[in-house]
Design a protein around this motif. Structure first.
Motif, PDB file in Angstrom:
ATOM      1  N   LYS A  47       0.925  -1.219   0.070  1.00  0.00           N
ATOM      2  CA  LYS A  47      -0.061   0.106  -0.103  1.00  0.00           C
ATOM      3  C   LYS A  47       0.771   1.240  -0.139  1.00  0.00           C
ATOM      4  CE  LYS A  47      -4.352  -1.881   0.351  1.00  0.00           C
ATOM      5  NZ  LYS A  47      -5.371  -1.509  -0.491  1.00  0.00           N
ATOM      6  N   SER A  48       0.573   2.211  -0.524  1.00  0.00           N
ATOM      7  CA  SER A  48       1.103   3.673  -0.689  1.00  0.00           C
ATOM      8  C   SER A  48       0.151   4.583  -0.497  1.00  0.00           C
ATOM      9  CB  SER A  48       1.975   3.629  -1.968  1.00  0.00           C
ATOM     10  OG  SER A  48       0.988   4.095  -2.914  1.00  0.00           O
ATOM     11  N   PHE A  49       0.470   5.788   0.380  1.00  0.00           N
ATOM     12  CA  PHE A  49      -0.244   7.100   0.648  1.00  0.00           C
ATOM     13  C   PHE A  49       0.417   8.184   0.469  1.00  0.00           C
ATOM     14  CE2 PHE A  49      -1.359   3.253   3.066  1.00  0.00           C
ATOM     15  CZ  PHE A  49      -2.869   3.038   2.922  1.00  0.00           C
ATOM     16  N   VAL A  50      -0.225   9.056   0.663  1.00  0.00           N
ATOM     17  CA  VAL A  50       0.442  10.441   0.819  1.00  0.00           C
ATOM     18  C   VAL A  50       0.067  11.290   2.111  1.00  0.00           C
ATOM     19  CG1 VAL A  50       0.393  12.663  -0.347  1.00  0.00           C
ATOM     20  CG2 VAL A  50       0.360  10.420  -1.554  1.00  0.00           C
ATOM     21  N   SER A  51       1.008  12.111   2.699  1.00  0.00           N
ATOM     22  CA  SER A  51       0.529  12.720   4.001  1.00  0.00           C
ATOM     23  C   SER A  51       0.154  13.993   3.513  1.00  0.00           C
ATOM     24  CB  SER A  51       1.952  13.070   4.574  1.00  0.00           C
ATOM     25  OG  SER A  51       2.853  13.963   3.885  1.00  0.00           O
ATOM     26  N   ASN A  52      -0.563  14.563   4.485  1.00  0.00           N
ATOM     27  CA  ASN A  52      -1.260  16.148   4.009  1.00  0.00           C
ATOM     28  C   ASN A  52      -0.182  17.230   4.049  1.00  0.00           C
ATOM     29  OD1 ASN A  52      -0.514  16.821   6.679  1.00  0.00           O
ATOM     30  ND2 ASN A  52      -2.562  16.628   7.460  1.00  0.00           N
ATOM     31  N   GLU A  53      -0.758  18.260   3.738  1.00  0.00           N
ATOM     32  CA  GLU A  53       0.027  19.701   3.464  1.00  0.00           C
ATOM     33  C   GLU A  53       0.997  19.908   4.656  1.00  0.00           C
ATOM     34  OE1 GLU A  53      -4.152  21.144   3.439  1.00  0.00           O
ATOM     35  OE2 GLU A  53      -3.130  19.086   3.521  1.00  0.00           O
ATOM     36  N   LYS A  54       0.770  19.408   5.833  1.00  0.00           N
ATOM     37  CA  LYS A  54       1.304  19.844   6.935  1.00  0.00           C
ATOM     38  C   LYS A  54       2.418  18.473   7.287  1.00  0.00           C
ATOM     39  CE  LYS A  54      -2.059  22.619   9.010  1.00  0.00           C
ATOM     40  NZ  LYS A  54      -3.144  22.854  10.278  1.00  0.00           N
TER      41      LYS A  54
END
Length: 286
Positions: A47-54
């Motif tokens: 699985k791959s994900f992206v953190s938020n803008e912070k």
């Protein structure tokens, strides 16, 4: 008394559930500033994900059991691998800037003729199929899914001036995308071309041609007659009370430029003879 007891039990259950969530705080080791939209990989689960803008990403340990191997990376930084052993509420992860130069200094040839050219599909309609190019829900909104066009260009040095993308509409509140350019082999993206970051947002009122001016970024493309212009989903915000949404575009059969996509980093690129309205304007040094 019964109502008080019920409230206490509900509060306790809520606290237990909340305790199962681990927040990763991803920052630059030198500046200590958060790294926005960092890539979070769970290799054991593919699985791959992206953190938020912070630079924050929440892991649900009810779904992904501890101990849990996590790899964090971002373009321009060295990747870091950690193993989450316990349900600490916050893990601070610091990435070291990569030692190699991300974007080499390019000096255009002095005697070259400059011609403005466009590459891609400039037609937004006319006999093409309007469809749901991408559907987003709670399962894939943070996956960092990517889609784009493999575009035929020329083999001269090219300076990117503008990016044009036609959207028929969106049924979610807001989205943030990152545009990346790749070299191409066998009609699939391979090596990412180093260039300045291109992040931009669209909202529920977006319709028609979206134009991104990139002249101040000094982005040069060279060395190949085909490039892949890839749109990576950084963040999706749904409308209030909803948990899904669609991106609508006109998709049509292709004679040259083709669509390529993957749902996450662990998936291979899939390419096919279709395209959508997207093109770039460049200064070509000839």
């Amino acid at each position: 008394m019964k109502n008080t007891l019920l409230l206490f039990v509900c509060t306790l259950v809520t606290q237990i559930i909340t305790a199962q969530n681990i927040n990763l705080q991803i920052s630059d080791s030198e500046t200590k500033e958060p790294i926005d939209f960092a890539i979070v990989l769970l290799p054991d689960h593919k699985k791959s994900f992206v953190s938020n803008e912070k630079g924050i990403f929440m892991i649900d340990t009810n779904k992904y059991k501890l101990p849990l191997k996590v790899i964090v990376e971002q373009f321009g930084f060295e990747l870091q691998e950690i193993t989450l052993q316990n349900a600490t509420s916050v893990y601070n992860i610091f990435l070291n800037p990569a030692t190699e130069v991300l974007q080499e200094l390019i000096i255009p040839p002095a005697n070259a003729k400059i011609k403005e050219r466009t590459y891609g599909r400039t037609n937004e309609g006319s006999g093409n199929i309007q469809g749901q190019m991408n559907r987003f829900d709670n399962e894939n909104k943070d996956s960092g899914s990517e889609f784009g066009l493999i575009i035929k260009t020329n083999d001269h040095l090219k300076r990117l001036k503008k990016v044009h993308w036609h959207i028929n509409g969106i049924t979610f509140k807001r989205a943030i995308f990152n545009l990346q350019f790749y070299e191409v082999e066998n009609n699939k993206p391979t090596k990412r071309i180093p260039h300045s970051e291109i992040n931009f947002s669209i909202n529920e009122n977006q319709k028609g041609w979206l134009v991104l001016n990139t002249e101040n970024k000094d982005i040069y493309l060279d060395g190949t007659k085909k490039i892949a212009a890839i749109l990576k989903v950084q963040k999706i915000e749904f409308r209030k009370g909803e948990n899904e949404g669609n991106l609508l575009m006109n998709v049509g059969a292709a004679t040259s430029n083709i669509i390529t996509l993957r749902s996450n980093i662990y998936e291979g690129w899939e390419s096919g003879p279709m395209n959508y309205p997207f093109y770039i304007t460049v200064d070509s040094y000839e």
